[in-house]
Design a protein around this motif. Structure first.
Motif, PDB file in Angstrom:
ATOM      1  N   ASP A  52       0.916  -1.227  -0.043  1.00 15.10           N
ATOM      2  CA  ASP A  52       0.019   0.045   0.035  1.00 15.10           C
ATOM      3  C   ASP A  52       0.840   1.305   0.277  1.00 15.10           C
ATOM      4  O   ASP A  52       1.409   1.569   1.034  1.00 15.10           O
ATOM      5  CB  ASP A  52      -0.933   0.054   1.319  1.00 15.10           C
ATOM      6  CG  ASP A  52      -1.718   1.281   1.312  1.00 15.10           C
ATOM      7  OD1 ASP A  52      -1.784   2.254   0.582  1.00 15.10           O
ATOM      8  OD2 ASP A  52      -2.223   1.466   2.469  1.00 15.10           O
ATOM      9  N   ASP A  54       0.040   4.269  -0.350  1.00  8.28           N
ATOM     10  CA  ASP A  54      -0.591   5.418   0.223  1.00  8.28           C
ATOM     11  C   ASP A  54      -0.864   5.471   1.637  1.00  8.28           C
ATOM     12  O   ASP A  54      -1.391   6.434   2.251  1.00  8.28           O
ATOM     13  CB  ASP A  54      -2.095   5.453  -0.334  1.00  8.28           C
ATOM     14  CG  ASP A  54      -2.201   5.564  -1.876  1.00  8.28           C
ATOM     15  OD1 ASP A  54      -1.459   6.186  -2.229  1.00  8.28           O
ATOM     16  OD2 ASP A  54      -2.966   4.455  -2.351  1.00  8.28           O
ATOM     17  N   ALA A  55      -0.248   4.641   2.374  1.00  4.19           N
ATOM     18  CA  ALA A  55      -0.310   4.355   4.038  1.00  4.19           C
ATOM     19  C   ALA A  55       0.557   5.667   4.277  1.00  4.19           C
ATOM     20  O   ALA A  55       1.311   6.066   4.041  1.00  4.19           O
ATOM     21  CB  ALA A  55       0.479   2.960   4.317  1.00  4.19           C
ATOM     22  N   PRO A  56      -0.040   6.046   5.535  1.00  2.00           N
ATOM     23  CA  PRO A  56       0.419   7.452   6.033  1.00  2.00           C
ATOM     24  C   PRO A  56       1.599   7.191   6.890  1.00  2.00           C
ATOM     25  O   PRO A  56       1.574   7.576   8.195  1.00  2.00           O
ATOM     26  CB  PRO A  56      -0.733   8.047   6.991  1.00  2.00           C
ATOM     27  CG  PRO A  56      -1.497   6.855   7.523  1.00  2.00           C
ATOM     28  CD  PRO A  56      -1.228   5.878   6.338  1.00  2.00           C
ATOM     29  N   PRO A 108      -6.980   0.768   5.811  1.00  2.00           N
ATOM     30  CA  PRO A 108      -6.559   2.057   5.782  1.00  2.00           C
ATOM     31  C   PRO A 108      -7.466   3.110   6.639  1.00  2.00           C
ATOM     32  O   PRO A 108      -8.245   2.534   7.391  1.00  2.00           O
ATOM     33  CB  PRO A 108      -7.226   2.613   4.189  1.00  2.00           C
ATOM     34  CG  PRO A 108      -8.159   1.680   4.156  1.00  2.00           C
ATOM     35  CD  PRO A 108      -7.948   0.381   4.917  1.00  2.00           C
ATOM     36  N   PRO A 109      -6.588   4.117   7.237  1.00  2.00           N
ATOM     37  CA  PRO A 109      -7.463   4.924   8.011  1.00  2.00           C
ATOM     38  C   PRO A 109      -8.976   5.121   7.576  1.00  2.00           C
ATOM     39  O   PRO A 109      -8.917   5.500   6.377  1.00  2.00           O
ATOM     40  CB  PRO A 109      -6.627   6.225   8.259  1.00  2.00           C
ATOM     41  CG  PRO A 109      -5.248   5.886   7.904  1.00  2.00           C
ATOM     42  CD  PRO A 109      -5.379   4.373   7.092  1.00  2.00           C
ATOM     43  N   LYS A 110      -9.673   5.415   8.481  1.00  2.40           N
ATOM     44  CA  LYS A 110     -11.189   5.571   8.031  1.00  2.40           C
ATOM     45  C   LYS A 110     -11.289   6.821   7.142  1.00  2.40           C
ATOM     46  O   LYS A 110     -10.710   7.907   7.713  1.00  2.40           O
ATOM     47  CB  LYS A 110     -12.091   5.504   9.394  1.00  2.40           C
ATOM     48  CG  LYS A 110     -12.113   4.372  10.048  1.00  2.40           C
ATOM     49  CD  LYS A 110     -12.927   3.072   9.408  1.00  2.40           C
ATOM     50  CE  LYS A 110     -13.128   1.825  10.170  1.00  2.40           C
ATOM     51  NZ  LYS A 110     -13.513   0.864   9.651  1.00  2.40           N
ATOM     52  N   GLY A 111     -12.005   6.724   6.121  1.00  2.00           N
ATOM     53  CA  GLY A 111     -12.205   7.832   5.245  1.00  2.00           C
ATOM     54  C   GLY A 111     -11.279   8.040   4.251  1.00  2.00           C
ATOM     55  O   GLY A 111     -11.151   9.000   3.387  1.00  2.00           O
ATOM     56  N   GLU A 112     -10.168   7.222   4.202  1.00  2.12           N
ATOM     57  CA  GLU A 112      -9.144   7.264   3.146  1.00  2.12           C
ATOM     58  C   GLU A 112      -9.281   6.299   2.122  1.00  2.12           C
ATOM     59  O   GLU A 112      -9.359   5.084   2.475  1.00  2.12           O
ATOM     60  CB  GLU A 112      -7.589   7.265   3.875  1.00  2.12           C
ATOM     61  CG  GLU A 112      -7.413   8.411   4.837  1.00  2.12           C
ATOM     62  CD  GLU A 112      -5.763   8.295   5.319  1.00  2.12           C
ATOM     63  OE1 GLU A 112      -5.065   7.402   4.660  1.00  2.12           O
ATOM     64  OE2 GLU A 112      -5.678   9.107   6.092  1.00  2.12           O
ATOM     65  N   SER A 113      -8.831   6.360   1.022  1.00  5.76           N
ATOM     66  CA  SER A 113      -8.916   5.706  -0.172  1.00  5.76           C
ATOM     67  C   SER A 113      -7.185   5.231  -0.478  1.00  5.76           C
ATOM     68  O   SER A 113      -6.384   5.965  -0.691  1.00  5.76           O
ATOM     69  CB  SER A 113      -9.509   6.027  -1.235  1.00  5.76           C
ATOM     70  OG  SER A 113      -9.674   5.097  -2.403  1.00  5.76           O
ATOM     71  N   HIS A 114      -7.142   3.831  -0.559  1.00  7.74           N
ATOM     72  CA  HIS A 114      -5.814   3.427  -0.510  1.00  7.74           C
ATOM     73  C   HIS A 114      -5.663   2.611  -1.659  1.00  7.74           C
ATOM     74  O   HIS A 114      -6.782   1.836  -1.968  1.00  7.74           O
ATOM     75  CB  HIS A 114      -5.106   2.699   0.618  1.00  7.74           C
ATOM     76  CG  HIS A 114      -4.871   3.846   1.750  1.00  7.74           C
ATOM     77  ND1 HIS A 114      -3.927   3.500   2.723  1.00  7.74           N
ATOM     78  CD2 HIS A 114      -5.508   4.979   2.293  1.00  7.74           C
ATOM     79  CE1 HIS A 114      -3.817   4.513   3.440  1.00  7.74           C
ATOM     80  NE2 HIS A 114      -4.610   5.559   3.197  1.00  7.74           N
ATOM     81  N   ASN A 158     -11.718   1.878   0.592  1.00  5.36           N
ATOM     82  CA  ASN A 158     -11.599   2.772   1.517  1.00  5.36           C
ATOM     83  C   ASN A 158     -12.757   2.672   2.335  1.00  5.36           C
ATOM     84  O   ASN A 158     -13.568   1.661   2.504  1.00  5.36           O
ATOM     85  CB  ASN A 158     -11.940   4.148   0.751  1.00  5.36           C
ATOM     86  CG  ASN A 158     -13.039   4.015  -0.284  1.00  5.36           C
ATOM     87  OD1 ASN A 158     -13.645   3.020  -0.578  1.00  5.36           O
ATOM     88  ND2 ASN A 158     -13.453   5.369  -1.001  1.00  5.36           N
TER      89      ASN A 158
END
Length: 158
Positions: A52, A54-56, A108-114, A158
């Motif tokens: 992933d 897109d992970a923060p 993914p963190p809630k609300g994020e699309s990965h 997401n």
């Protein structure tokens, strides 16, 4: 090379069966079916990863790393990274960013699309010389020097 899955197509939403069970999710955490063909000549083994970008974290997130798949392997059945189906010998899984080997699904963190990128690499060596606790980055570094070709399929969640 070409990589396909019976569980999703390129750009599809990752099915709930492939979503993590934890970190706020209650998915089935089952690795997807993956199959590949058009393998380069000289292939001696394969590596399969799920990543992933897109992970923060600043470095993405490794969800699955399988090394040393024999050269005649062309499919990983659903559940091969979840203990529901066997990996062919001498294949093994190295550590993911969940801190252990095996498949870890989307979370993914809630609300994020990965994006979840599943990749198969054809290698010019039978085995990678990495330890059981090697990270996805360490495996990727070693793959870089031995890759004859690769193919990817990406799903969203997401």
């Amino acid at each position: 090379m070409k990589l396909i899955s019976q569980d999703f197509k390129e750009g599809d939403k990752l099915p709930w069966r492939q979503v993590f069970n934890g970190m706020g999710y209650d998915g089935d955490n089952i690795s997807p079916h993956l199959a590949w063909d058009d393998v380069p000549a000289g292939t001696k083994s394969f590596v399969v990863t799920s990543y992933d970008p897109d992970a923060p974290t600043g470095s993405g997130w490794w969800h699955w790393v399988v090394i040393n798949l024999p050269a005649d392997t062309r499919v990983l059945p659903q559940g091969a990274g979840s203990g529901l189906a066997q990996l062919p010998e001498p294949a093994r899984e190295t550590w993911t960013d969940f801190g252990k080997p095996g498949y870890g699904g989307a979370a993914p963190p809630k609300g994020e699309s990965h994006r979840y990128i599943f990749t198969v690499y054809a290698l010019d060596v039978e085995t990678l010389d990495v330890g059981d606790t090697a990270s996805g980055a360490m495996v990727g570094f070693n793959v870089h020097f031995h890759a004859l070709g690769s193919a990817s399929i990406t799903a969203m969640f997401n």
